[in-house]
Design an enzyme around this catalytic site. Sequence first.
Site, PDB file in Angstrom:
ATOM      1  N   ASP A  66       0.831  -1.209   0.000  1.00 49.21           N
ATOM      2  CA  ASP A  66       0.000   0.000   0.000  1.00 49.21           C
ATOM      3  C   ASP A  66       0.862   1.255   0.000  1.00 49.21           C
ATOM      4  O   ASP A  66       0.347   2.352  -0.170  1.00 49.21           O
ATOM      5  CB  ASP A  66      -0.926   0.011   1.228  1.00 49.21           C
ATOM      6  CG  ASP A  66      -1.915   1.160   1.189  1.00 49.21           C
ATOM      7  OD1 ASP A  66      -2.672   1.265   0.204  1.00 49.21           O
ATOM      8  OD2 ASP A  66      -1.917   1.983   2.136  1.00 49.21           O
ATOM      9  N   GLU A  77       6.590   6.742  -3.759  1.00 48.98           N
ATOM     10  CA  GLU A  77       5.162   6.885  -4.076  1.00 48.98           C
ATOM     11  C   GLU A  77       4.756   8.302  -4.451  1.00 48.98           C
ATOM     12  O   GLU A  77       3.771   8.501  -5.169  1.00 48.98           O
ATOM     13  CB  GLU A  77       4.310   6.387  -2.915  1.00 48.98           C
ATOM     14  CG  GLU A  77       4.407   7.211  -1.643  1.00 48.98           C
ATOM     15  CD  GLU A  77       3.570   6.607  -0.515  1.00 48.98           C
ATOM     16  OE1 GLU A  77       2.691   7.320  -0.024  1.00 48.98           O
ATOM     17  OE2 GLU A  77       3.783   5.436  -0.147  1.00 48.98           O
ATOM     18  N   HIS A 132      -1.681   3.883  -1.322  1.00 44.89           N
ATOM     19  CA  HIS A 132      -1.684   4.444   0.032  1.00 44.89           C
ATOM     20  C   HIS A 132      -3.120   4.719   0.491  1.00 44.89           C
ATOM     21  O   HIS A 132      -3.448   5.795   1.001  1.00 44.89           O
ATOM     22  CB  HIS A 132      -0.845   5.720   0.104  1.00 44.89           C
ATOM     23  CG  HIS A 132      -0.300   5.978   1.473  1.00 44.89           C
ATOM     24  ND1 HIS A 132       0.958   6.503   1.700  1.00 44.89           N
ATOM     25  CD2 HIS A 132      -0.831   5.785   2.708  1.00 44.89           C
ATOM     26  CE1 HIS A 132       1.173   6.632   3.007  1.00 44.89           C
ATOM     27  NE2 HIS A 132       0.093   6.203   3.628  1.00 44.89           N
TER      28      HIS A 132
END
Length: 335
Positions: free
Chosen positions: A259, A264, A297
């Site tokens: 996740d 990211e 996320h």
Amino acid sequence: MKIYLYGIREDEKGYLKEWDDAHPDVDIDYTGDIFTEETADQAKGADGVVMVQTQPYPRAGLKKLHDFGISKISVRNVGLDGFDFQDLRDFGFSLTYVPVYSPNAIAEHTTGLIIRLLRRVPEFDKKFANADFRWFPTIGEEIHGKTVGVIGTGHIGSVVVRIMMAMGAKVVAYDIAPNPALENLGIYVETLDELLEQSDIVTIHTPLAKKDVHMIDKAAFDKMKDGAIFINAARGGLVDTDALIAALDSGKLGGAGLDVLESENDVFQKKFDKIEDVKDPQFQALINRDNVIITPHTAFYTTTAVHNMIFDSLNDNLKMQQGKAPKYPVDIDAE
């Protein structure tokens, strides 16, 4: 009193209005922009600020807040790795965070990633996309009977422990400060190595302190069982992504549910025309594998969590302005 909020999303506005309606003596203003040196100017005239972002909080922007007479900062999430605590000390800030916006949200998401990998859902998705509705040979596995290693047994990890036990797994756990509420279960091992060596599934639920960057590295993956599944719904920086990719390439890892990623910020919360347009090489090395699931996320992202993030951060910011003790203070002298 006035509180200025940064990075407000559409899904937060209803809860923000709800809090505002309950506090008519507080002036609320906000922006969808994240906090930067440039957007710091928007908070001029406020007594406190509330923020959330995955990007660093720039020293130059914090200095501007200090110069405006603002000394109360609340972040509406648990992550504090975007701050240099020396900046906060230099400018005399008080800081609060929201450590418990919804442990169940992240624990349930973690469970979902495990189940989807064990039941080989990505492979069935591809079959369905090709009008192939045969189950053989895509046989799955069960959590029941597996050994699940939980690294970090705070608010989130402790919920994961209980979910896994309820599903029939044997749980082993490692934490530098064992949770008293779990110690009677007899699940703790003395070292992280023991957990890695024993577990069929490893899931990590720790904060990202500087000392814990790349806690899970090549040496850690080498200690895991062949074919183990690894889950990270905590912080991308806890894992050496190149080592993770190598472990998947070699077959050492049987799968990964992610996740969060180290890089990211270059990918998540952005819209691309096609997957190939994403330039991050680590993302490209992971995204097309049948045994890897990536979510952007979103483990935290439930209505319950968003409500709590807004309410708890604003409540604590207001308490600080009123000279009262906040519920979730951060000790900025700790680092």
